[in-house]
Design an enzyme around this catalytic site. Sequence first.
Site, PDB file in Angstrom:
ATOM      1  N   SER A 122       0.833  -1.199   0.000  1.00  0.00           N
ATOM      2  CA  SER A 122       0.000   0.000   0.000  1.00  0.00           C
ATOM      3  C   SER A 122       0.874   1.259   0.000  1.00  0.00           C
ATOM      4  O   SER A 122       1.700   1.446  -0.900  1.00  0.00           O
ATOM      5  CB  SER A 122      -0.963  -0.055   1.185  1.00  0.00           C
ATOM      6  N   ASP A 178     -10.121  -4.738  -4.342  1.00  0.00           N
ATOM      7  CA  ASP A 178      -9.599  -3.719  -3.421  1.00  0.00           C
ATOM      8  C   ASP A 178     -10.503  -2.487  -3.461  1.00  0.00           C
ATOM      9  O   ASP A 178     -10.668  -1.858  -4.505  1.00  0.00           O
ATOM     10  CB  ASP A 178      -8.171  -3.345  -3.828  1.00  0.00           C
ATOM     11  N   HIS A 210      -8.072  -5.271   0.039  1.00  0.00           N
ATOM     12  CA  HIS A 210      -6.841  -4.528   0.316  1.00  0.00           C
ATOM     13  C   HIS A 210      -6.034  -5.299   1.356  1.00  0.00           C
ATOM     14  O   HIS A 210      -6.014  -4.966   2.550  1.00  0.00           O
ATOM     15  CB  HIS A 210      -7.183  -3.117   0.817  1.00  0.00           C
TER      16      HIS A 210
END
Length: 237
Positions: A122, A178, A210
């Site tokens: 991320s 996601d 995610h």
Amino acid sequence: MAVAKKLQRCAVSQTGRHTASVIFLHGSGDTGQGLRSWVRDILKQDLAFTHIRVIYPTAPARPYTPMRGALSHVWFDRYKISRDCPEHLESIEDMCSLLNVVVQEEVRAGVPKHRMIIGGFSMGGAMALHLACRYHPEVAGVFALSSFLNKDSVVYQAVQDRKGQCLPELFQCHGTADELVFHQWGEETGALLREAGMAVSFHSFPDLYHQMCRPELDLLRSWILKKLPPDSPLHGQ
């Protein structure tokens, strides 16, 4: 916001001779220890190698605008979580300076940059792209899991400026489900970096949110070993 203190970190040491290093950066709100534990939970063991040290730094707590200024362990600030806004370059530069220290410590330990990989999950993946493409293009590779860069990111120009020169290969993974960092954002990031001159491999994981998953980490492990083989201490590419 200048940060003077040294980054906290944890590491999984190699079991044999230390000839390569991976720097793995956590996502927003996490820590290095938290990321290591998450990886271990998924793999049922550490991401460990005979010759590669895996380092998990922790971002210092700082006010984070998407959380209304609350303190969070983030690599940089964001005006919002979107591809359509400017980057918060001051905070990115501060953190690049601190992470440069981690890279240089590995160099002093005898690991040349072409035997290093920098990556993250991320926000950590975005930070890794800034660090590798702008400051350490000699590294063997960079990976970005469930990550994106803003549309006007300075990383694209940095890669463009180095076209035809030494650039790390990019390994991307992203879940199609996601809902925080959209799969399309990751795809567009990879496409723009490829257009700018990087070698990019993009891997989609159906129905993954995610998060990370075992097939993704197994693929990452294989790619790391391809870029940093144990029998090639002189060059990792």
